[in-house]
Design an enzyme around this catalytic site. Structure first.
Site, PDB file in Angstrom:
ATOM      1  N   CYS A 136       0.832  -1.211   0.000  1.00 41.80           N
ATOM      2  CA  CYS A 136       0.000   0.000   0.000  1.00 41.80           C
ATOM      3  C   CYS A 136       0.868   1.263   0.000  1.00 41.80           C
ATOM      4  O   CYS A 136       1.580   1.526   0.969  1.00 41.80           O
ATOM      5  CB  CYS A 136      -0.913  -0.048   1.232  1.00 41.80           C
ATOM      6  N   CYS A 161       0.179   3.732   2.804  1.00 39.35           N
ATOM      7  CA  CYS A 161       0.653   3.146   4.066  1.00 39.35           C
ATOM      8  C   CYS A 161       2.155   3.406   4.226  1.00 39.35           C
ATOM      9  O   CYS A 161       2.625   3.706   5.333  1.00 39.35           O
ATOM     10  CB  CYS A 161       0.391   1.643   4.094  1.00 39.35           C
TER      11      CYS A 161
END
Length: 103
Positions: free
Chosen positions: A29, A32
């Site tokens: 991600c 993230c």
């Protein structure tokens, strides 16, 4: 302090005490990855906040339990009770504001 969760038992024990920020994330991600250094900075500035990193690929059941449908998602817990949550990337000042506003 940032702790990478390794077991559900560890998660269940650590989430009970004090102010806990849970970061639901995954290694693939992009947002993230951008959030990780922001959380490191928050950890240094607010050592009283315990930050738990939960990899959703490893812990589907925890992500499901918290209703995580997008990542990154952060949950703020006070003594084990959910106080607030946020979906998406936040810079350090916004994370600190998020924590202070909800404790």
């Amino acid at each position: 302090m940032i702790i990478n969760i390794e077991t559900i038992e560890q998660f269940n024990e650590l989430k009970k005490k004090g102010v806990v920020l849970i970061d639901f994330w995954a290694p693939w991600c992009g947002p993230c990855k951008m959030l990780a250094p922001q959380l490191e900075a928050v950890s240094e500035e607010m050592p009283e906040v315990q930050i738990l990193k939960v990899n959703v690929d490893s812990f589907h059941e925890l992500a499901s339990e918290y209703g995580v449908s997008a990542i990154p998602t952060m949950y703020l817990l006070i003594n084990g009770e959910v106080s607030a949550h946020n979906i998406g990337f936040l810079p350090k000042p916004s994370i600190i504001n998020f924590i202070k506003k909800n404790i």
